[in-house]
Write a protein that holds these residues in place. Structure first.
Motif, PDB file in Angstrom:
ATOM      1  N   PHE A  12       0.855  -1.182   0.000  1.00  0.00           N
ATOM      2  CA  PHE A  12       0.000   0.000   0.000  1.00  0.00           C
ATOM      3  C   PHE A  12       0.888   1.228   0.000  1.00  0.00           C
ATOM      4  O   PHE A  12       1.990   1.198   0.561  1.00  0.00           O
ATOM      5  CB  PHE A  12      -0.847   0.052   1.266  1.00  0.00           C
ATOM      6  CG  PHE A  12      -1.902  -1.022   1.354  1.00  0.00           C
ATOM      7  CD1 PHE A  12      -3.237  -0.704   1.147  1.00  0.00           C
ATOM      8  CD2 PHE A  12      -1.566  -2.331   1.675  1.00  0.00           C
ATOM      9  CE1 PHE A  12      -4.221  -1.677   1.242  1.00  0.00           C
ATOM     10  CE2 PHE A  12      -2.543  -3.307   1.774  1.00  0.00           C
ATOM     11  CZ  PHE A  12      -3.879  -2.990   1.557  1.00  0.00           C
ATOM     12  N   PRO A  90     -10.977   1.053  -0.903  1.00  0.00           N
ATOM     13  CA  PRO A  90     -10.080   0.560  -1.959  1.00  0.00           C
ATOM     14  C   PRO A  90     -10.048   1.465  -3.186  1.00  0.00           C
ATOM     15  O   PRO A  90      -9.026   1.515  -3.872  1.00  0.00           O
ATOM     16  CB  PRO A  90     -10.680  -0.810  -2.312  1.00  0.00           C
ATOM     17  CG  PRO A  90     -11.456  -1.222  -1.125  1.00  0.00           C
ATOM     18  CD  PRO A  90     -11.965   0.042  -0.496  1.00  0.00           C
ATOM     19  N   ASP A  93      -8.498   6.371  -4.325  1.00  0.00           N
ATOM     20  CA  ASP A  93      -7.598   7.018  -5.281  1.00  0.00           C
ATOM     21  C   ASP A  93      -7.545   6.138  -6.528  1.00  0.00           C
ATOM     22  O   ASP A  93      -7.206   4.962  -6.425  1.00  0.00           O
ATOM     23  CB  ASP A  93      -6.200   7.161  -4.667  1.00  0.00           C
ATOM     24  CG  ASP A  93      -5.267   7.998  -5.550  1.00  0.00           C
ATOM     25  OD1 ASP A  93      -5.246   7.774  -6.773  1.00  0.00           O
ATOM     26  OD2 ASP A  93      -4.566   8.871  -5.011  1.00  0.00           O
ATOM     27  N   ARG A  95      -5.548   5.887  -8.894  1.00  0.00           N
ATOM     28  CA  ARG A  95      -4.246   5.474  -9.416  1.00  0.00           C
ATOM     29  C   ARG A  95      -3.720   4.203  -8.783  1.00  0.00           C
ATOM     30  O   ARG A  95      -3.081   3.390  -9.416  1.00  0.00           O
ATOM     31  CB  ARG A  95      -3.213   6.584  -9.182  1.00  0.00           C
ATOM     32  CG  ARG A  95      -3.445   7.822 -10.017  1.00  0.00           C
ATOM     33  CD  ARG A  95      -2.610   8.960  -9.501  1.00  0.00           C
ATOM     34  NE  ARG A  95      -3.045   9.369  -8.152  1.00  0.00           N
ATOM     35  CZ  ARG A  95      -2.475  10.335  -7.468  1.00  0.00           C
ATOM     36  NH1 ARG A  95      -1.431  10.971  -7.948  1.00  0.00           N
ATOM     37  NH2 ARG A  95      -2.931  10.654  -6.275  1.00  0.00           N
ATOM     38  N   MET A  96      -3.984   4.060  -7.492  1.00  0.00           N
ATOM     39  CA  MET A  96      -3.363   2.943  -6.779  1.00  0.00           C
ATOM     40  C   MET A  96      -4.034   2.785  -5.429  1.00  0.00           C
ATOM     41  O   MET A  96      -4.898   3.568  -5.047  1.00  0.00           O
ATOM     42  CB  MET A  96      -1.877   3.232  -6.566  1.00  0.00           C
ATOM     43  CG  MET A  96      -1.665   4.416  -5.632  1.00  0.00           C
ATOM     44  SD  MET A  96       0.022   4.957  -5.519  1.00  0.00           S
ATOM     45  CE  MET A  96      -0.189   6.691  -5.912  1.00  0.00           C
ATOM     46  N   ARG A  97      -3.576   1.808  -4.691  1.00  0.00           N
ATOM     47  CA  ARG A  97      -4.123   1.550  -3.375  1.00  0.00           C
ATOM     48  C   ARG A  97      -3.448   2.459  -2.353  1.00  0.00           C
ATOM     49  O   ARG A  97      -2.270   2.239  -2.015  1.00  0.00           O
ATOM     50  CB  ARG A  97      -3.892   0.074  -3.017  1.00  0.00           C
ATOM     51  CG  ARG A  97      -4.710  -0.400  -1.838  1.00  0.00           C
ATOM     52  CD  ARG A  97      -6.204  -0.263  -2.125  1.00  0.00           C
ATOM     53  NE  ARG A  97      -6.952  -0.029  -0.897  1.00  0.00           N
ATOM     54  CZ  ARG A  97      -7.340  -0.973  -0.057  1.00  0.00           C
ATOM     55  NH1 ARG A  97      -7.085  -2.226  -0.319  1.00  0.00           N
ATOM     56  NH2 ARG A  97      -7.998  -0.665   1.048  1.00  0.00           N
ATOM     57  N   VAL A  99      -3.784   4.331   1.452  1.00  0.00           N
ATOM     58  CA  VAL A  99      -4.418   4.491   2.754  1.00  0.00           C
ATOM     59  C   VAL A  99      -3.962   5.826   3.327  1.00  0.00           C
ATOM     60  O   VAL A  99      -2.769   6.109   3.360  1.00  0.00           O
ATOM     61  CB  VAL A  99      -4.012   3.333   3.690  1.00  0.00           C
ATOM     62  CG1 VAL A  99      -4.368   3.644   5.126  1.00  0.00           C
ATOM     63  CG2 VAL A  99      -4.674   2.043   3.237  1.00  0.00           C
TER      64      VAL A  99
END
Lengths: 245, 245
Positions: A12, A90, A93, A95-97, A99
């Motif tokens: 992450f 999840p 964003d 673009r990606m994961r 947190v």
DNA sequence: TCAATAGTGTCTTTGAGACACTATCGC
DNA sequence: GCGATAGTGTCTCAAAGACACTATTGA
């Protein structure tokens, strides 16, 4: 964690987002940055950034706060910062994961913000103009899930004014009681009764410490208020409840 | 987050840790698992595990709660779970960079826990035996930073009993007022005055809903208490303050 | 009748809410 | 003097704290 090893578990990205509040011209205000890159380019968002390998989230939040506002961590009352909560949907964003550990920060009226490295701009917005009321927001819609973060942050602060001395973080020393009362007025949206407010503040041991001097005349006439400094008390008990609504 | 892309930013593992509470034999208790693998093999820790790619942290926490205790998410009062805060010290896990989103969960007296897949065992511990008091803990020292998480979780719950109806999450329906009062007694460590407690609970609209029936005789003699069900109220105002200390 | 537990009543004190009043300033 | 703001006093009412009392059960 406690059970397994991380083999096979995907990575992450971890970020911090900041809701930085101040009182400007009597209005409860929050700092937003204009995004310069996709996604949400041109939208407004809470300032934030990635947590570096050697940092914990709070350190990263202080670093971002300094980068955006110049506020330093030194000493007591170089501003106040605390963790709000973590947002981890999840798809938050595209673009990606990612947190995000959201934080809340306050300071007395701050200088105009610096633009972040890749933020097109930064400015203060009145919280009232951003929150959805019956009519919808007068300000911009926020990027990502930042509207939710902002709502949670505002509610946290409104609640904490009731049972802590947090309002002190919004005034510069020395300050007057009318100034302190205007903090409550701005954050809660309605003015606490003057007499009752004074009774509570002055009756809470070590909430504020009187000085010997009075404020210097400002513009408008009127009696000059006594100046105070912040006391050491952290909590107010019983709490000072906001009016219903 | 809002500023940059994540290129060059190192990956984190993200986990959830759970402080699961119940009242067992009148004692405020928390679920711990015995670690079967290094680090801290043989030590006790809060149950937890990795957040999966498709989950948010809360979903992962519910999944872990189910795996450890069998508690299901279905319906209102299949237990209660909420986020506590996030722990992110760079050295909190010696193996790798792990950020943990801690949660707090409660349920009425739960069945004996199931052992997790790689946990050597699991059992309830009285919170009083784990927290450092003047004499130090009577129970085990906890792995990782879990002693800190537990302290924060306990303080959160003690505080929330004051101004919410959270105590209801610790009793099974139908319940008696003496049972509910024992929840406060266990969590706070001292019994609220009986008369004042009843006045507050019964005087708070929709905190509890009376039934027509009384409890069936237990072992010890004494008058049989009226049975109640949980009401819809979520907050208590003004709060029910715990005694000083 | 006694121990044990559930439940009621009431006196006192604290403190919030409301609001009228006084004080000090510039003009 | 007047308008504006700071600050005080006080009456009323809601509710917590403390604690004495009554009620219902099993043995």
């Amino acid at each position: 964690m406690s059970t397994d090893d991380s083999r096979g578990h995907p990575p992450f990205a971890v970020t911090v987002d900041l809701a930085v509040f101040t009182i400007r011209d009597g209005a409860f205000s929050v700092l937003l940055v204009e995004r310069g890159v996709e996604p949400y380019a041109g939208s407004w968002a809470l300032p934030g950034g990635f947590v570096e390998p050697h940092e914990d989230a709070e350190t990263a939040a202080w670093r971002e706060l300094h980068e955006e506002t110049g506020v330093e961590r030194f000493g007591r009352h170089g501003g106040h910062l605390e963790q709000l909560r973590t947002y981890s949907a999840p798809d938050r964003d595209p673009r990606m994961r990612v947190v995000s550990v959201a934080h809340v920060a306050f300071a007395p009226d701050l200088p105009e913000p610096r633009a972040g490295s890749d933020a097109a701009g930064a400015r203060w917005w009145a919280v009232d103009d951003l929150l959805v009321r019956s009519t919808g927001p007068d300000g911009p819609r926020l990027a990502f899930d930042h509207a939710e973060i902002l709502r949670d942050a505002v509610e946290r602060i409104r609640a904490k004014l009731e049972y802590t001395t947090l309002a002190l973080e919004f005034v510069a020393e020395p300050f007057t009681l009318p100034e302190l009362r205007r903090v409550y007025t701005a954050v809660w949206g309605s003015a606490p009764d003057l007499g009752n407010f004074r009774r509570k503040v002055l009756g809470t041991e070590d909430f504020v410490v009187p000085t010997q001097t009075h404020e210097t005349p400002s513009e408008a006439g009127g009696r000059r208020a006594l100046l105070y400094r912040r006391g050491a008390a952290a909590s107010i008990s019983p709490p000072m409840l906001r009016a219903i609504g």
